[in-house]
Design an enzyme around this catalytic site. Sequence first.
Site, PDB file in Angstrom:
ATOM      1  CD1 TRP A  63     -38.848 -53.514  33.495  1.00  0.00           C
ATOM      2  CD2 TRP A  63     -37.221 -52.569  34.723  1.00  0.00           C
ATOM      3  NE1 TRP A  63     -39.172 -53.675  34.819  1.00  0.00           N
ATOM      4  CE2 TRP A  63     -38.194 -53.101  35.595  1.00  0.00           C
ATOM      5  CE3 TRP A  63     -36.107 -51.936  35.267  1.00  0.00           C
ATOM      6  CZ2 TRP A  63     -38.101 -53.007  36.981  1.00  0.00           C
ATOM      7  CZ3 TRP A  63     -36.006 -51.847  36.648  1.00  0.00           C
ATOM      8  CH2 TRP A  63     -36.988 -52.378  37.491  1.00  0.00           C
ATOM      9  CE  LYS A  64     -39.411 -54.475  24.845  1.00  0.00           C
ATOM     10  NZ  LYS A  64     -40.286 -54.512  23.698  1.00  0.00           N
ATOM     11  CG  HIS A  96     -35.694 -58.067  22.010  1.00  0.00           C
ATOM     12  ND1 HIS A  96     -36.297 -57.141  21.195  1.00  0.00           N
ATOM     13  CD2 HIS A  96     -36.601 -58.395  22.959  1.00  0.00           C
ATOM     14  CE1 HIS A  96     -37.525 -56.917  21.650  1.00  0.00           C
ATOM     15  NE2 HIS A  96     -37.728 -57.669  22.725  1.00  0.00           N
ATOM     16  CD  GLU A 155     -40.220 -61.307  22.711  1.00  0.00           C
ATOM     17  OE1 GLU A 155     -40.797 -61.065  23.773  1.00  0.00           O
ATOM     18  OE2 GLU A 155     -39.438 -60.498  22.171  1.00  0.00           O
ATOM     19  N   GLY A 158     -45.522 -55.348  21.284  1.00  0.00           N
ATOM     20  CA  GLY A 158     -46.033 -54.000  21.529  1.00  0.00           C
ATOM     21  C   GLY A 158     -47.230 -53.605  20.672  1.00  0.00           C
ATOM     22  CB  SER A 212     -49.181 -58.142  22.668  1.00  0.00           C
ATOM     23  OG  SER A 212     -48.728 -57.075  21.843  1.00  0.00           O
TER      24      SER A 212
HETATM   25  P1  PGA Z   1     -44.318 -56.393  24.781  1.00  0.00           P
HETATM   26  O1  PGA Z   1     -42.762 -56.661  24.479  1.00  0.00           O
HETATM   27  O2  PGA Z   1     -44.694 -57.307  25.919  1.00  0.00           O
HETATM   28  O3  PGA Z   1     -44.378 -54.945  25.144  1.00  0.00           O
HETATM   29  O4  PGA Z   1     -45.058 -56.739  23.526  1.00  0.00           O
HETATM   30  C1  PGA Z   1     -42.253 -57.960  24.485  1.00  0.00           C
HETATM   31  C2  PGA Z   1     -40.779 -57.940  24.223  1.00  0.00           C
HETATM   32  O5  PGA Z   1     -40.321 -57.136  23.388  1.00  0.00           O
HETATM   33  O6  PGA Z   1     -40.015 -58.721  24.827  1.00  0.00           O
END
Ligand code: PGA
Length: 254
Positions: A10-11, A98, A171, A177, A217
């Site tokens: 959820w950041k 991350h 990632e 994003g 994404s």
């Molecule tokens: P995102 O983020 O799915 O919005 O691209 C992935 C993440 O940062 O873990």
Amino acid sequence: MNKKLIIGNWKMNMNESDSYTFFDEIKKNNNHFVHEFAIIPPAPLIISIKKYLKKNNINNWVKIGIQNFYPKDKGAFTGEISIKMFEDNTLDYLLVGHSERRLFFNENNQFAIEKALYALKNSNAKIVFIFGETLEQRKKGNLENIIKEFLEKLISEITFEDLERFIFAYEPIWSIGTGKIPTIKEIEEIFLIIKEILKSKFKGKDVNISKLIYGGSVNEVNYKLFLNSNLIDGLLIGGVALESHKFISILKNE
Ligand code: PGA
């Protein structure tokens, strides 16, 4: 399709009541879930979420993790969070490395490794070690060396028994994003490199006890592309994990 692991990060989004609404939806739909999952809320929500899950009798199967922690038990580290602040086994997953931590908070790979090794000794949680290249690095080529730089040192410090606690999350930074995703073949190439690194350390052992997941994404439409690959054990999801109906549709494999 095999059961995969879907982790929703959820950041710095959601508040207490948003999170309760989200878990109400999860409870309503859980009979139809095909995949296992974990939610990684902002740290200040974890204790109240845990209480809410217990009150609703869903605490046994909803897994919760933390986005960040400082690798010390306690002490003079103003503003930091220790995993020891949470009761035993409260945290099922710990995110480490991350790209937003690396980029905005200057956490380098050495610090990410320190956190992972601390977590290994001081918790029972699964450790999600996240890494990925920038666009510039990708353009320059030699991804194999880049992946080795992220992982070799960490892997050299762990035992085969530790490996089961690890989830390696690839990632690519240019994908988070942005709506841009690598091809499945490109992800599989990276995962084969990781397996080679693991095999050369743990000779003759079954290195598939650790999980390899993809993030960047992923949405409610493209997720099946990834999950159809036998090499991809799961997904790390940001934006789409904030919308319960989309996240649930992924868990149901609709
Ligand atoms: P995102 O983020 O799915 O919005 O691209 C992935 C993440 O940062 O873990």
